[in-house]
Design an enzyme around this catalytic site. Structure first.
Site, mmCIF file in Angstrom:
data_model
loop_
_atom_site.group_PDB
_atom_site.id
_atom_site.type_symbol
_atom_site.label_atom_id
_atom_site.label_comp_id
_atom_site.label_asym_id
_atom_site.label_seq_id
_atom_site.Cartn_x
_atom_site.Cartn_y
_atom_site.Cartn_z
ATOM 1 N N ASN A 157 0.992 -1.214 0.039
ATOM 2 C CA ASN A 157 -0.140 -0.071 0.056
ATOM 3 C C ASN A 157 1.007 1.319 0.229
ATOM 4 O O ASN A 157 1.563 1.565 1.083
ATOM 5 C CB ASN A 157 -1.031 -0.004 1.274
ATOM 6 C CG ASN A 157 -1.643 1.241 1.308
ATOM 7 O OD1 ASN A 157 -1.909 1.945 0.360
ATOM 8 N ND2 ASN A 157 -2.227 1.607 2.414
ATOM 9 N N TRP A 158 1.083 1.819 -1.196
ATOM 10 C CA TRP A 158 2.011 2.838 -1.257
ATOM 11 C C TRP A 158 1.410 4.292 -0.656
ATOM 12 O O TRP A 158 2.105 5.091 -0.437
ATOM 13 C CB TRP A 158 2.282 3.298 -2.750
ATOM 14 C CG TRP A 158 3.072 2.256 -3.439
ATOM 15 C CD1 TRP A 158 3.644 1.238 -2.963
ATOM 16 C CD2 TRP A 158 3.650 2.403 -4.707
ATOM 17 N NE1 TRP A 158 4.450 0.595 -3.947
ATOM 18 C CE2 TRP A 158 4.424 1.299 -5.100
ATOM 19 C CE3 TRP A 158 3.479 3.535 -5.757
ATOM 20 C CZ2 TRP A 158 5.087 1.023 -6.229
ATOM 21 C CZ3 TRP A 158 4.249 3.080 -6.949
ATOM 22 C CH2 TRP A 158 4.773 2.103 -7.279
ATOM 23 N N LYS A 159 0.195 4.206 -0.460
ATOM 24 C CA LYS A 159 -0.787 5.448 0.255
ATOM 25 C C LYS A 159 -0.441 6.449 -0.790
ATOM 26 O O LYS A 159 -0.069 6.275 -2.141
ATOM 27 C CB LYS A 159 -0.164 5.570 1.589
ATOM 28 C CG LYS A 159 -0.391 4.396 2.474
ATOM 29 C CD LYS A 159 -0.178 4.928 3.920
ATOM 30 C CE LYS A 159 0.039 3.568 4.655
ATOM 31 N NZ LYS A 159 -0.241 3.665 6.039
ATOM 32 N N HIS A 196 -9.784 1.277 4.092
ATOM 33 C CA HIS A 196 -8.461 1.145 4.902
ATOM 34 C C HIS A 196 -8.729 2.294 6.209
ATOM 35 O O HIS A 196 -9.518 3.192 6.098
ATOM 36 C CB HIS A 196 -7.324 1.962 4.210
ATOM 37 C CG HIS A 196 -6.087 1.945 5.070
ATOM 38 N ND1 HIS A 196 -5.641 2.803 5.798
ATOM 39 C CD2 HIS A 196 -4.896 1.201 4.550
ATOM 40 C CE1 HIS A 196 -4.488 2.591 6.151
ATOM 41 N NE2 HIS A 196 -3.946 1.367 5.725
ATOM 42 N N GLU A 237 -7.386 4.552 7.439
ATOM 43 C CA GLU A 237 -7.030 6.142 7.215
ATOM 44 C C GLU A 237 -8.235 6.817 6.296
ATOM 45 O O GLU A 237 -8.882 7.902 6.627
ATOM 46 C CB GLU A 237 -5.732 6.324 6.259
ATOM 47 C CG GLU A 237 -4.632 6.298 7.090
ATOM 48 C CD GLU A 237 -3.333 5.488 6.421
ATOM 49 O OE1 GLU A 237 -3.270 5.676 5.165
ATOM 50 O OE2 GLU A 237 -2.230 4.987 6.958
ATOM 51 N N GLU A 281 -6.295 -4.932 10.131
ATOM 52 C CA GLU A 281 -5.041 -4.042 10.597
ATOM 53 C C GLU A 281 -5.423 -3.200 11.997
ATOM 54 O O GLU A 281 -6.187 -2.149 11.801
ATOM 55 C CB GLU A 281 -5.028 -3.010 9.202
ATOM 56 C CG GLU A 281 -4.836 -3.689 7.967
ATOM 57 C CD GLU A 281 -4.060 -2.458 6.989
ATOM 58 O OE1 GLU A 281 -2.841 -2.762 6.544
ATOM 59 O OE2 GLU A 281 -4.678 -1.626 6.734
ATOM 60 N N GLY A 283 1.789 2.079 10.758
ATOM 61 C CA GLY A 283 2.823 3.163 10.622
ATOM 62 C C GLY A 283 3.377 3.558 12.181
ATOM 63 O O GLY A 283 4.069 4.688 12.159
ATOM 64 N N SER A 342 2.830 -2.415 10.537
ATOM 65 C CA SER A 342 4.118 -2.443 10.812
ATOM 66 C C SER A 342 4.763 -3.772 10.312
ATOM 67 O O SER A 342 5.624 -4.329 10.996
ATOM 68 C CB SER A 342 4.624 -2.025 11.989
ATOM 69 O OG SER A 342 4.245 -0.772 12.331
ATOM 70 N N GLY A 353 2.413 -1.036 4.509
ATOM 71 C CA GLY A 353 2.613 0.240 4.070
ATOM 72 C C GLY A 353 4.114 0.465 3.815
ATOM 73 O O GLY A 353 4.724 0.283 2.953
#
Ligand code: PEP
Length: 253
Positions: free
Chosen positions: A9-11, A97, A99, A169, A175, A215, A236
């Site tokens: 997941n490059w975000k 997700h 976020e 998650e 993160g 992570s 991520g």
């Protein structure tokens, strides 16, 4: 064996050129995936076509969008529909997700609509769930995550639920560098599978891939992925480093 998946997941990271270089570096490691293994790159919308053409001739390497809208089409400036994704041949979409849930107020109901549209357009949803820290500290994570599944997925037929990939998650691990232990991950994954089994039967639950995210790094992937109910990871930060991510891919069962 159900699919074992390393999903990046490059975000909102990388320029186009950096993204292209990152893909080149990862793909030039030439990691041959087995029949039951997949690697998926969830890249920003403007890079989907580039990433698709980079991975096109690679066996079991795919591209995912990081989101889509919950309406078919129309006057929704700035949004991207599943039909658009389908029209450029994107086979996966990450949905829900944490976020997106936190910064864009995505509800379980809205996610149910996105899941339905994705399946309707033959795009596999990678459905994210997971609890915040206060829920984990209160010890109510199992029921919290169960509600996320029930409200967004359990209206699906047996045939359709098998087309969904689930990513657990825990928000406190995303993160933060604070990974769930392999025991914590296994415990929750086994719980999710038992909830799926209660609703759809053990044979169906057994076919659904459940990824762990939070992570995941080169130095913990192997242990996490070795757990019987952990079918790979949604990654991520470490997916932005070619050496880290290739080690993660190589850690798949
Ligand atoms: C994620 O973005 O889904 C994620 C798990 O991030 P990280 O690996 O950086 O914790």
């Amino acid at each position: 064996m159900r699919k074992q998946i390393a999903a990046a997941n490059w975000k909102m990271n990388c320029t186009y050129q950096q993204g292209e270089q990152l893909l080149d570096d990862i793909l030039s490691a030439n990691i041959a995936l087995k029949e039951h293994q997949q690697t998926i790159f969830a890249v920003p919308f403007p890079y989907l076509i580039m990433a698709k053409s980079e991975t096109e001739n690679e066996n079991n390497y795919f591209v995912a969008a990081q989101n889509c809208y919950n309406k078919k089409s129309g006057a929704y400036t700035g949004e991207v529909s599943v039909e658009m994704l389908q029209s450029i041949g994107i086979p996966f979409v990450v949905l829900g997700h944490s976020e997106r849930r936190e910064y864009f107020q995505e509800s379980n109901k809205m996610l149910a609509e996105k899941v339905d549209l994705s399946l309707q357009y033959d795009i596999t949803p990678i459905f994210c769930c997971g609890e915040p820290l206060n829920i984990r500290e209160a010890g109510t994570q199992n029921s919290f995550v169960e509600v996320q599944l029930k409200e967004s997925l359990f209206h699906l037929s047996e045939k359709d639920i098998k087309r969904v990939v689930i990513a657990y998650e825990p928000i406190w691990a995303i993160g933060t560098g604070k990974t769930a232990s392999s025991e914590q991950a296994q415990e929750m994954h086994a719980h999710l599978r038992s909830v799926l089994a209660k609703q759809y039967g053990a044979a169906v639950a057994d076919e659904i891939s459940i990824l762990y995210g939070g992570s995941v790094k080169a130095n913990n992937a192997k242990e996490l992925f070795s757990q019987p109910d952990v079918d790979g990871g949604l990654v991520g930060g470490a997916s932005l480093n070619a050496a880290e991510f290739t080690t993660i891919i190589s850690s798949l069962k």
